[in-house]
Design an enzyme around this catalytic site. Structure first.
Site, PDB file in Angstrom:
ATOM      1  CG  ASP A  95      -1.763   1.140   0.928  1.00 48.36           C
ATOM      2  OD1 ASP A  95      -2.412   1.470  -0.282  1.00 48.36           O
ATOM      3  OD2 ASP A  95      -2.772   1.327   2.284  1.00 48.36           O
ATOM      4  CE  LYS A  96      -0.041   7.386  -1.836  1.00 49.89           C
ATOM      5  NZ  LYS A  96      -0.848   8.581  -1.116  1.00 49.89           N
ATOM      6  CG  HIS A  97      -0.449   7.236   4.657  1.00 47.92           C
ATOM      7  ND1 HIS A  97      -1.775   6.796   5.085  1.00 47.92           N
ATOM      8  CD2 HIS A  97       0.555   7.735   5.948  1.00 47.92           C
ATOM      9  CE1 HIS A  97      -2.077   7.524   5.661  1.00 47.92           C
ATOM     10  NE2 HIS A  97      -0.633   8.622   6.388  1.00 47.92           N
ATOM     11  CB  SER A  98      -0.258  10.991   0.844  1.00 46.95           C
ATOM     12  OG  SER A  98      -0.137  12.587   1.262  1.00 46.95           O
ATOM     13  CB  THR A 135      -8.620   8.322  -0.585  1.00 48.73           C
ATOM     14  OG1 THR A 135      -7.548   8.338  -0.434  1.00 48.73           O
ATOM     15  CG2 THR A 135      -8.686   7.366  -1.786  1.00 48.73           C
ATOM     16  NE  ARG A 183      -2.288  12.618  17.790  1.00 46.25           N
ATOM     17  CZ  ARG A 183      -2.668  11.923  16.966  1.00 46.25           C
ATOM     18  NH1 ARG A 183      -2.824  11.260  15.952  1.00 46.25           N
ATOM     19  NH2 ARG A 183      -1.704  12.811  15.651  1.00 46.25           N
ATOM     20  CB  SER A 198      -2.102   7.993  14.273  1.00 51.00           C
ATOM     21  OG  SER A 198      -3.093   7.796  14.167  1.00 51.00           O
ATOM     22  CE  LYS A 202      -4.747   5.720  11.035  1.00 45.69           C
ATOM     23  NZ  LYS A 202      -5.758   7.507  11.437  1.00 45.69           N
ATOM     24  CE  LYS A 203      -2.246   4.092   4.693  1.00 45.77           C
ATOM     25  NZ  LYS A 203      -3.015   2.796   3.230  1.00 45.77           N
TER      26      LYS A 203
END
Length: 455
Positions: A95-98, A135, A183, A198, A202-203
């Site tokens: 996967d990717k995350h930004s 997204t 937070r 965080s 999740k990833k």
């Protein structure tokens, strides 16, 4: 300082130990997070005040890398996780995350590209918040598209087309829901340690073999200082590798909106155009970044001999139509109506629009990209707090990039909204932040640095 041993975990002890700069034991961290995740209205094993105190102690004292790895793992397994063993034997999940930006729609291209190459992309995404887009909000502008699949259905879609894009379910990483909410009320949002735990919990709950991180830096990034973005990238790479996931982070520039459009449907439209072979000049940076990120994913997943070869493969999958065919399968399997892609421009029906023109000759020299993001949010495309409604058709179209030469009267930005009254404030915001100068500005490269685990 060295960790201690303890038979029984008391939340107050954990707070005091971290407050005083001690290294927390694995048992302390796991016990505290378990108490957070298992809370019910009738049974408060740890109070909001205690969780808030723990967050502030971490904010002030930080965490060692082993502490951070343990915290992330405890959060990851605080609820349900995706079981990748239901996929075909040998399937590589990635996967990717930004970290968030303006006009950042690369997930919509990357998921079908990487899936078309034969890897599995179990993508759990988020919604827009503040000045950054989400997204899920973009996907939900597609009529019928279901982002709330069960994990069982999530697996079925993955098996059939190689990618699925959903939101976080109530049972995935429940501890993060509690910590994330507090937070925001305790002044601890900016902690790179809490951000890492965080995001990565999740990833990693997706059971990933590989992960590529797009860590933004610049005026439109959550962390604007380069050294802060770099430190966050290093923490996330270390945490991913400690969990057994091949992890790479790219530090990328976010000083202007990425691509042509910023909003919800308009970003889907831009990506669909690219997948159908329509490459608008204003989409050039978005295509380049998508290919670069996908290239690293294809390299980590064994589909290319290098990240550069992966980027070339990514672009060929876009140009051949293979990524678009996969995209259509994803949308169909998640209940979406693919007929809207036949003419995405005609599906875009904002009730009001306005064009911002250049007021002098020169070069587009600067803008505060965060302010641009807030203007998009005020148009109706984003939300100030969780739960706020968003408009499908609000947003902006950029007609020039930083460094472009412009002339008086030339269109710079088109604003879209569902109501004429929503245009005035965003127009003022954009006029105040977009600058035209006599000198061509020096631009940062799109990808500034790649962070990998030390061999």
């Amino acid at each position: 300082m060295t960790p201690r041993t303890s038979q029984t975990i008391h939340p107050l002890d954990v707070i005091l130990h971290k407050r005083d700069g001690l290294v927390l034991t694995e048992a302390e961290i796991r016990g505290f997070i378990a108490a957070v995740a298992e809370r019910t209205p009738e049974r408060q094993l740890v109070t909001d005040a205690q969780i808030a105190s723990f967050l502030m102690a971490v904010f002030q004292r930080g965490l060692s890398l082993p502490e951070l790895a343990t915290l992330t793992e405890a959060m990851r397994f605080s609820g349900e996780v995706f079981d990748a063993s239901v996929l075909a034997p040998g399937t590589f999940t990635i996967d990717k995350h930004s970290t968030g930006g303006v006009g950042d729609k690369t997930s919509l291209l990357i998921a079908p590209i990487v899936a078309a190459a034969g890897l599995a992309v179990p993508m759990i995404s988020g919604r827009s918040l503040g000045h950054t887009g989400g997204t899920l909000d973009k996907l939900e502008t597609i009529p019928g598209f279901d982002t709330q699949l069960s994990l069982a259905r999530f697996a079925e879609v993955l098996r059939e087309c190689g990618a699925a894009l959903i939101g976080q379910t109530p049972t995935i990483v429940p501890a993060d829901r509690v910590l994330y909410a507090l937070r925001d009320h305790t002044g601890t949002v900016e902690s790179p340690f809490l951000i890492t735990a965080s995001i990565m919990s999740k990833k990693l709950a997706e059971s990933l073999n590989g992960l590529v991180l797009d860590v933004k830096t610049g005026s439109g990034a959550f962390m604007k200082r380069y050294e802060d973005s770099r430190f966050l990238a290093e923490l996330m790479v270390s945490t991913g590798e400690a969990a057994g996931t091949k992890t790479v982070a790219l530090l990328t520039t976010m000083d202007e909106p990425l691509g042509r459009f910023s909003g919800n449907w308009v970003e889907v439209w831009e990506c669909v155009d690219v997948m159908r072979g329509i490459r608008h000049p204003m989409s050039r940076d978005m295509i380049e970044l998508s290919n670069t990120l996908a290239g690293w994913m294809l390299f980590l997943g064994g589909k290319a001999e290098s990240a550069e070869a992966g980027a070339a493969l990514s672009d060929s999958l876009l140009r051949s139509g293979a990524a678009y065919a996969t995209w259509l399968k994803i949308v169909e399997l998640q209940g979406g109506d693919t007929s809207v892609f036949d003419n995405p421009a005609s599906f875009h029906k904002p009730a009001a629009s306005r064009v911002l023109h250049a007021q002098q000759d020169g070069y587009l020299s600067a803008m505060d990209c965060t302010e641009v993001g807030w203007a998009v949010q005020r148009l109706g495309a984003g939300r100030a707090k969780p739960g706020d409604p968003v408009s499908a058709h609000a947003g902006i179209e950029m007609h020039a990039k930083l460094g472009d030469k412009v002339t008086t009267g030339q269109p710079l930005i088109t604003l879209f909204a569902e109501d004429e009254s929503k245009l005035d404030e965003p127009e003022r915001m954009l006029r105040a932040t977009v600058q035209i100068g006599a000198e061509k500005p020096e631009r940062q490269p799109l990808v500034r640095e790649v962070i990998r685990a030390t061999p």
